[in-house]
Motif scaffolding. Sequence first.
Motif, PDB file in Angstrom:
ATOM      1  N   GLU A 134       0.860  -1.187   0.000  1.00  0.00           N
ATOM      2  CA  GLU A 134       0.000   0.000   0.000  1.00  0.00           C
ATOM      3  C   GLU A 134       0.895   1.235   0.000  1.00  0.00           C
ATOM      4  N   PHE A 135       0.477   2.291  -0.698  1.00  0.00           N
ATOM      5  CA  PHE A 135       1.257   3.528  -0.695  1.00  0.00           C
ATOM      6  C   PHE A 135       0.932   4.400   0.510  1.00  0.00           C
ATOM      7  N   VAL A 136      -0.283   4.265   1.046  1.00  0.00           N
ATOM      8  CA  VAL A 136      -0.684   4.972   2.257  1.00  0.00           C
ATOM      9  C   VAL A 136      -1.388   3.977   3.175  1.00  0.00           C
ATOM     10  N   VAL A 137      -1.418   4.299   4.468  1.00  0.00           N
ATOM     11  CA  VAL A 137      -2.151   3.463   5.418  1.00  0.00           C
ATOM     12  C   VAL A 137      -3.630   3.528   5.036  1.00  0.00           C
ATOM     13  N   PRO A 138      -4.257   2.363   4.784  1.00  0.00           N
ATOM     14  CA  PRO A 138      -5.662   2.379   4.361  1.00  0.00           C
ATOM     15  C   PRO A 138      -6.604   2.972   5.407  1.00  0.00           C
ATOM     16  N   GLU A 139      -7.750   3.426   4.942  1.00  0.00           N
ATOM     17  CA  GLU A 139      -8.792   3.920   5.839  1.00  0.00           C
ATOM     18  C   GLU A 139      -9.150   2.816   6.831  1.00  0.00           C
ATOM     19  N   ASP A 140      -9.414   3.205   8.074  1.00  0.00           N
ATOM     20  CA  ASP A 140      -9.771   2.279   9.148  1.00  0.00           C
ATOM     21  C   ASP A 140      -8.678   1.259   9.456  1.00  0.00           C
ATOM     22  N   HIS A 141      -7.417   1.646   9.247  1.00  0.00           N
ATOM     23  CA  HIS A 141      -6.269   0.799   9.570  1.00  0.00           C
ATOM     24  C   HIS A 141      -5.201   1.637  10.265  1.00  0.00           C
ATOM     25  N   LEU A 142      -4.302   0.940  10.967  1.00  0.00           N
ATOM     26  CA  LEU A 142      -3.158   1.562  11.625  1.00  0.00           C
ATOM     27  C   LEU A 142      -1.897   0.813  11.223  1.00  0.00           C
ATOM     28  N   PHE A 143      -0.791   1.532  11.159  1.00  0.00           N
ATOM     29  CA  PHE A 143       0.510   0.917  10.961  1.00  0.00           C
ATOM     30  C   PHE A 143       1.199   0.956  12.312  1.00  0.00           C
ATOM     31  N   VAL A 144       1.592  -0.213  12.843  1.00  0.00           N
ATOM     32  CA  VAL A 144       2.138  -0.307  14.196  1.00  0.00           C
ATOM     33  C   VAL A 144       3.519  -0.955  14.170  1.00  0.00           C
ATOM     34  N   LEU A 145       4.365  -0.532  15.096  1.00  0.00           N
ATOM     35  CA  LEU A 145       5.689  -1.116  15.262  1.00  0.00           C
ATOM     36  C   LEU A 145       5.960  -1.315  16.746  1.00  0.00           C
ATOM     37  N   GLY A 146       6.779  -2.316  17.055  1.00  0.00           N
ATOM     38  CA  GLY A 146       7.284  -2.460  18.406  1.00  0.00           C
ATOM     39  C   GLY A 146       8.432  -1.493  18.603  1.00  0.00           C
ATOM     40  N   ASP A 147       8.634  -1.038  19.819  1.00  0.00           N
ATOM     41  CA  ASP A 147       9.737  -0.105  20.087  1.00  0.00           C
ATOM     42  C   ASP A 147      11.096  -0.769  19.865  1.00  0.00           C
ATOM     43  N   ASN A 148      11.195  -2.044  20.142  1.00  0.00           N
ATOM     44  CA  ASN A 148      12.433  -2.791  19.946  1.00  0.00           C
ATOM     45  C   ASN A 148      12.434  -3.301  18.494  1.00  0.00           C
ATOM     46  N   ARG A 149      12.699  -2.395  17.573  1.00  0.00           N
ATOM     47  CA  ARG A 149      12.500  -2.626  16.143  1.00  0.00           C
ATOM     48  C   ARG A 149      13.213  -3.850  15.596  1.00  0.00           C
ATOM     49  N   ARG A 150      14.328  -4.209  16.176  1.00  0.00           N
ATOM     50  CA  ARG A 150      15.087  -5.368  15.688  1.00  0.00           C
ATOM     51  C   ARG A 150      14.454  -6.685  16.111  1.00  0.00           C
ATOM     52  N   SER A 155       3.673  -4.496  11.972  1.00  0.00           N
ATOM     53  CA  SER A 155       3.072  -4.229  10.657  1.00  0.00           C
ATOM     54  C   SER A 155       4.016  -4.522   9.503  1.00  0.00           C
ATOM     55  N   ARG A 156       5.304  -4.574   9.756  1.00  0.00           N
ATOM     56  CA  ARG A 156       6.246  -4.952   8.710  1.00  0.00           C
ATOM     57  C   ARG A 156       6.074  -6.408   8.332  1.00  0.00           C
ATOM     58  N   ASP A 157       5.509  -7.202   9.263  1.00  0.00           N
ATOM     59  CA  ASP A 157       5.313  -8.636   9.036  1.00  0.00           C
ATOM     60  C   ASP A 157       3.848  -8.999   8.791  1.00  0.00           C
ATOM     61  N   ILE A 158       2.947  -8.364   9.546  1.00  0.00           N
ATOM     62  CA  ILE A 158       1.534  -8.754   9.501  1.00  0.00           C
ATOM     63  C   ILE A 158       0.660  -7.765   8.737  1.00  0.00           C
ATOM     64  N   GLY A 159       1.248  -6.672   8.263  1.00  0.00           N
ATOM     65  CA  GLY A 159       0.470  -5.660   7.547  1.00  0.00           C
ATOM     66  C   GLY A 159      -0.190  -4.681   8.497  1.00  0.00           C
ATOM     67  N   THR A 160      -0.990  -3.808   7.916  1.00  0.00           N
ATOM     68  CA  THR A 160      -1.685  -2.817   8.733  1.00  0.00           C
ATOM     69  C   THR A 160      -2.763  -3.493   9.573  1.00  0.00           C
ATOM     70  N   VAL A 161      -3.131  -2.847  10.657  1.00  0.00           N
ATOM     71  CA  VAL A 161      -4.092  -3.409  11.610  1.00  0.00           C
ATOM     72  C   VAL A 161      -5.438  -2.717  11.437  1.00  0.00           C
ATOM     73  N   PRO A 162      -6.498  -3.485  11.143  1.00  0.00           N
ATOM     74  CA  PRO A 162      -7.826  -2.865  11.074  1.00  0.00           C
ATOM     75  C   PRO A 162      -8.210  -2.294  12.444  1.00  0.00           C
ATOM     76  N   THR A 163      -8.764  -1.093  12.439  1.00  0.00           N
ATOM     77  CA  THR A 163      -9.103  -0.459  13.720  1.00  0.00           C
ATOM     78  C   THR A 163     -10.150  -1.253  14.498  1.00  0.00           C
ATOM     79  N   ASP A 164     -10.953  -2.061  13.802  1.00  0.00           N
ATOM     80  CA  ASP A 164     -11.938  -2.866  14.543  1.00  0.00           C
ATOM     81  C   ASP A 164     -11.286  -4.046  15.270  1.00  0.00           C
ATOM     82  N   LYS A 165     -10.003  -4.279  15.046  1.00  0.00           N
ATOM     83  CA  LYS A 165      -9.258  -5.323  15.773  1.00  0.00           C
ATOM     84  C   LYS A 165      -8.551  -4.759  17.006  1.00  0.00           C
ATOM     85  N   VAL A 166      -8.571  -3.424  17.152  1.00  0.00           N
ATOM     86  CA  VAL A 166      -7.916  -2.785  18.296  1.00  0.00           C
ATOM     87  C   VAL A 166      -8.807  -2.947  19.524  1.00  0.00           C
ATOM     88  N   ILE A 167      -8.240  -3.511  20.579  1.00  0.00           N
ATOM     89  CA  ILE A 167      -8.960  -3.714  21.840  1.00  0.00           C
ATOM     90  C   ILE A 167      -9.018  -2.405  22.611  1.00  0.00           C
TER      91      ILE A 167
END
Length: 184
Positions: A134-150, A155-167
């Motif tokens: 995707e060129f931009v984060v899709p509507e109703d999605h988030l791009f997330v990363l862990g702070d310990n990037r290594r 989201s680099r592995d599982i893709g963007t997260v649909p906001t309806d999956k956010v607890i």
Amino acid sequence: MEKENTSSSWEWIKAIVIALALAFLIRYFLFAPIVVDGESMSPTLHNGDRMIVNKISYTLFEPERFDIVVFHAPGGKDYIKRVIGLPGDEIEYRSDTLYVNGEPVEERFLDELKENYQGETLTNNFELVDVTNEFVVPEDHLFVLGDNRRHSKDSRDIGTVPTDKVIGKASVIFWPITEVRVAK
């Protein structure tokens, strides 16, 4: 006397039932505990930290960049990660710097970890399209990363997260007791 005991017992039963119902409602709809599993959010969060997830926050407000969120990940597991990209954002990392919509954005929460790596790259270069198609984060999605990037599956592995999956938003660490604080 027997009538008094029955009345008193009934009052206790009602109080216990009401307390249990309130506890269930609060836990199910408002707040829930979560245990951090792994080192993907280190040094902000540590394996075994216990946090409170605010389940109602995102029914009232939209997620904000750098919020720490808990979400249902693929495979049935719940993940805890940091929001980096919001709907419509172009995301890129270049020379260990986050660029959102072409502008550099400071990530102060990574300062300690970058010091630990003493000049080594913490976040490898990538553009959003490279990791999500995707060129931009899709509507109703988030791009997330862990702070310990290594050491983070995010989201680099599982893709963007649909906001309806956010607890909800994870913000208060309540255990260990010596580490009680608001996570930022």
